[in-house]
Design an enzyme around this catalytic site. Sequence first.
Site, PDB file in Angstrom:
ATOM      1  N   ASP A  36      -0.933   2.349  -5.448  1.00 37.68           N
ATOM      2  CA  ASP A  36      -0.906   0.891  -5.625  1.00 37.68           C
ATOM      3  C   ASP A  36      -2.222   0.452  -6.262  1.00 37.68           C
ATOM      4  O   ASP A  36      -3.257   1.065  -6.023  1.00 37.68           O
ATOM      5  CB  ASP A  36      -0.712   0.197  -4.269  1.00 37.68           C
ATOM      6  CG  ASP A  36      -1.795   0.525  -3.266  1.00 37.68           C
ATOM      7  OD1 ASP A  36      -2.610  -0.369  -2.951  1.00 37.68           O
ATOM      8  OD2 ASP A  36      -1.857   1.681  -2.781  1.00 37.68           O
ATOM      9  N   HIS A  78       0.829  -1.208   0.000  1.00 37.27           N
ATOM     10  CA  HIS A  78       0.000   0.000   0.000  1.00 37.27           C
ATOM     11  C   HIS A  78       0.864   1.258   0.000  1.00 37.27           C
ATOM     12  O   HIS A  78       0.377   2.345  -0.264  1.00 37.27           O
ATOM     13  CB  HIS A  78      -0.890  -0.023   1.257  1.00 37.27           C
ATOM     14  CG  HIS A  78      -2.274   0.507   1.047  1.00 37.27           C
ATOM     15  ND1 HIS A  78      -2.926   0.512  -0.167  1.00 37.27           N
ATOM     16  CD2 HIS A  78      -3.148   1.054   1.922  1.00 37.27           C
ATOM     17  CE1 HIS A  78      -4.137   1.033  -0.019  1.00 37.27           C
ATOM     18  NE2 HIS A  78      -4.289   1.381   1.234  1.00 37.27           N
ATOM     19  N   ASN A  93      -9.111   3.692  -1.017  1.00 33.87           N
ATOM     20  CA  ASN A  93      -9.484   4.778  -0.095  1.00 33.87           C
ATOM     21  C   ASN A  93      -8.745   6.090  -0.339  1.00 33.87           C
ATOM     22  O   ASN A  93      -9.305   7.164  -0.157  1.00 33.87           O
ATOM     23  CB  ASN A  93      -9.296   4.339   1.361  1.00 33.87           C
ATOM     24  CG  ASN A  93     -10.307   3.287   1.757  1.00 33.87           C
ATOM     25  OD1 ASN A  93     -11.397   3.211   1.179  1.00 33.87           O
ATOM     26  ND2 ASN A  93      -9.956   2.451   2.714  1.00 33.87           N
ATOM     27  N   ASN A 137      -6.771   7.365   3.902  1.00 35.78           N
ATOM     28  CA  ASN A 137      -8.177   7.728   3.666  1.00 35.78           C
ATOM     29  C   ASN A 137      -8.444   9.232   3.746  1.00 35.78           C
ATOM     30  O   ASN A 137      -9.569   9.674   3.554  1.00 35.78           O
ATOM     31  CB  ASN A 137      -9.107   6.944   4.595  1.00 35.78           C
ATOM     32  CG  ASN A 137      -8.794   7.170   6.050  1.00 35.78           C
ATOM     33  OD1 ASN A 137      -7.785   7.800   6.387  1.00 35.78           O
ATOM     34  ND2 ASN A 137      -9.649   6.677   6.917  1.00 35.78           N
TER      35      ASN A 137
END
Length: 187
Positions: free
Chosen positions: A91, A20, A112, A66
């Site tokens: 990613d 991530h 997100n 997020n």
Amino acid sequence: MNYLIVGLGNIGREYADTRHNIGFMVADELANQAGSTWNTLKHAFYTEYKLKGRQVFVIKPTTYMNLSGKALNYWMQELKVPIQNVLVIVDDLAIPFGSLRIKPKGSAAGHNGLKSIEASLGGQHYARLRFGIGDNYPKGRQVDYVLGPFDKDEEKDLPAHIEHAVKMVHSFVTIGIELTMTNLNTK
């Protein structure tokens, strides 16, 4: 001309080398190659450098994934960078590991960080460099997968893929998104 490159990731040692955080890894390599250093500023780790007469600003949001849009929006306004000169590095589970694709727009596809950016920009019309991380995980284990480290085989190939991503960012800044898509997108 000013450009804003946004590497997405999560702050904190526990996220450092996870799938991530590939956006942070590419941003780190951009700074490394330019010989520039990071500063901790509002909502982001920040650095800048010149590339062929263009000013390149690079941020790694410190807001967590997020809330990435908050950092992007703040720095776009602060640095007066138009949306067409913004590139988000993210990613992507939907494409194979090491596949790199730059696109002028697109959906958040459940990511997100991109959802947050879409919400703060009010749309999907911003360039993104999608770094494929593959989807090699058992059903229901997506979170563990994206927040997990690259496997041994992937680690061997990672530097070359990050290098290609850096080349794509520099191409985006110097010759634009259309030629970069044509010349450098990989399968």
